[in-house]
Write an enzyme that holds these catalytic residues in place. Structure first.
Site, PDB file in Angstrom:
ATOM      1  CG  ASP A  52       8.659   0.523 -17.725  1.00 34.39           C
ATOM      2  OD1 ASP A  52       7.505   0.927 -17.809  1.00 34.39           O
ATOM      3  OD2 ASP A  52       9.002  -0.453 -17.036  1.00 34.39           O
ATOM      4  CB  ILE A  53       9.003   4.819 -13.781  1.00 31.99           C
ATOM      5  CG1 ILE A  53       9.465   6.121 -14.459  1.00 31.99           C
ATOM      6  CG2 ILE A  53       9.214   4.897 -12.270  1.00 31.99           C
ATOM      7  CD1 ILE A  53      10.933   6.459 -14.281  1.00 31.99           C
ATOM      8  CG  HIS A 134       2.096  16.798   0.184  1.00 34.48           C
ATOM      9  ND1 HIS A 134       1.991  16.061   1.343  1.00 34.48           N
ATOM     10  CD2 HIS A 134       0.929  16.609  -0.471  1.00 34.48           C
ATOM     11  CE1 HIS A 134       0.811  15.456   1.387  1.00 34.48           C
ATOM     12  NE2 HIS A 134       0.149  15.759   0.291  1.00 34.48           N
ATOM     13  CD  GLU A 180      -0.898  19.220   0.632  1.00 33.35           C
ATOM     14  OE1 GLU A 180      -1.832  19.438  -0.155  1.00 33.35           O
ATOM     15  OE2 GLU A 180      -1.003  18.422   1.600  1.00 33.35           O
ATOM     16  CD  GLU A 181      -1.913  16.358   4.046  1.00 38.41           C
ATOM     17  OE1 GLU A 181      -2.958  17.029   4.086  1.00 38.41           O
ATOM     18  OE2 GLU A 181      -1.784  15.340   3.332  1.00 38.41           O
ATOM     19  CG  ASP A 209      -1.227  15.742  -2.959  1.00 36.25           C
ATOM     20  OD1 ASP A 209      -1.179  14.675  -2.323  1.00 36.25           O
ATOM     21  OD2 ASP A 209      -1.652  16.810  -2.468  1.00 36.25           O
ATOM     22  CG  HIS A 296      -6.308  13.493   5.187  1.00 34.55           C
ATOM     23  ND1 HIS A 296      -6.697  14.800   5.202  1.00 34.55           N
ATOM     24  CD2 HIS A 296      -5.231  13.431   4.361  1.00 34.55           C
ATOM     25  CE1 HIS A 296      -5.894  15.507   4.407  1.00 34.55           C
ATOM     26  NE2 HIS A 296      -5.006  14.695   3.891  1.00 34.55           N
ATOM     27  CG  ASP A 315       5.530   3.747 -16.507  1.00 34.74           C
ATOM     28  OD1 ASP A 315       6.579   3.772 -15.834  1.00 34.74           O
ATOM     29  OD2 ASP A 315       4.954   2.689 -16.829  1.00 34.74           O
TER      30      ASP A 315
END
Ligand code: TRP
Ligand code: ZN
Length: 326
Positions: A52-53, A134, A180-181, A209, A296, A315
């Site tokens: 479990d994260i 990213h 990435e942007e 993302d 954005h 998860d």
């Protein structure tokens, strides 16, 4: 939250049943050859259960990204000091956890950019499973959902690999992309400069993302069937319906990998597109509003994060890494 409905045995059967696509053909031969053995209580699990994260841990990374932006002119954009500070934060956590990290430099728009790559020692070097996000924001804000969310969840999954002392069959590599942007610049630089022998070792690339959009949808990339099914299976276990991601295929770093023939997949909770009433029936939220009203813009802060979406997707990342690397 854990996928607790499935016992070890049923997970084993499930994985076997899903080994249809290119990538997930990794079920231990013994499990296929001797199905009776799986029925005994002492049969080893084919796949260890993913952890479990911790949502709190993922959110702590987001708080750090937020502080980094605040201390650096309000953003974490390519060519701005908040970007390199973000790289150094993530790198410090990974180095302390035993990863082999490297920073790949490139140039874009007259500024130096950075990709951060982290290899988990061990696993078959000829079968590499990669996950990435990213790390840069746009200049207009701190980029906490876009894409602190994916960056933090991938980081926490990598740290969970370390805490578990995971010894996966396949080699695990994590990546945080720059610029990435500006048009997938960092990931394209990475794939373009990957020697063909290294490309051939890549089994798949998972991209994250925007995974905590305030008015979230649950979108799964419709690319490699085995990766896609792995995510769908996870969400089915939660009882959360998913849809195929259609808000601009090719608009994130997985496109760089897809372009060189690597199987890809990923998760997304929506950007500027409007949520329909049919989607509200499935997921709740507000019809007629964007999945992320702060996409954005300067309000993409920790306050606009949907904790439930971020928790489920975090998860799901761990589940997919554990499944696909074993
Ligand atoms: N990558 C886009 C951005 O940063 C966001 C986005 C739009 C996206 N459509 C997507 C991400 C589809 C993943 C999948 O602006
Ligand atoms: Zn963006």
């Amino acid at each position: 939250m854990k996928l607790s409905k499935l016992s070890v045995r049923s997970r084993t059967v499930l994985v076997g049943a899903l080994a249809i696509g290119g990538m997930l053909a990794s079920v231990a031969p013994a499990a296929n050859a001797a199905p009776v053995a799986r029925a005994t209580a002492t049969a080893p699990a084919t796949v260890l259960a993913a952890p479990d994260i911790s949502l709190a841990n993922v959110k702590a990374h987001l708080t750090q990204f937020s502080s980094i932006a605040a201390a650096n002119g309000g953003n974490r954009a390519h060519g701005r000091p908040g970007y390199l500070a973000s790289v150094n934060y993530v790198k410090g956590k990974l180095d302390a956890a035993g990863f082999t990290t490297s920073v790949q430099q490139f140039s874009s728009g007259g500024s130096v950019g950075y990709n951060l790559i982290a290899d988990w020692p061990g696993g078959d070097p000829n079968q590499v499973v990669m996950a990435g996000a990213h790390l840069d924001s746009v200049t207009s804000g701190a980029g906490i959902n876009d894409n602190g969310s994916g960056s933090a969840a991938v980081l926490e999954t990598a740290l969970a690999v370390s805490r578990a002392g995971l010894q996966p069959t396949k080699h695990l590599r994590f990546a945080w992309w720059g610029a990435e942007e500006l048009g997938l610049v960092g990931s394209r630089y990475y794939t373009n400069n990957l020697p063909s022998a290294e490309r051939a070792k890549l089994d798949g690339y998972l991209n994250f993302d925007m995974i905590g959009s305030s008015n979230a949808g649950y979108f799964v990339y419709d690319d490699d069937p085995a990766i896609e099914q792995t995510f769908k299976t996870y969400f089915a276990g939660l009882g959360v319906p998913t849809e195929i991601e259609t808000e601009g295929d090719g608009r994130s770093d997985h496109a760089s990998f897809k372009n060189i023939g690597i199987p890809v997949g990923g998760l997304f909770t929506g950007a500027g597109r409007t949520k329909t009433s049919a989607q509200v029936q499935k997921w709740g939220g507000t019809a007629g509003q964007a999945f992320d009203r702060c996409y954005h813009s300067s309000c993409d802060t920790t306050a606009s994060i949907n904790d439930t979406a971020l928790n489920r997707n975090s998860d799901a990342i761990a589940y997919a890494i554990w499944e696909l690397a074993s």
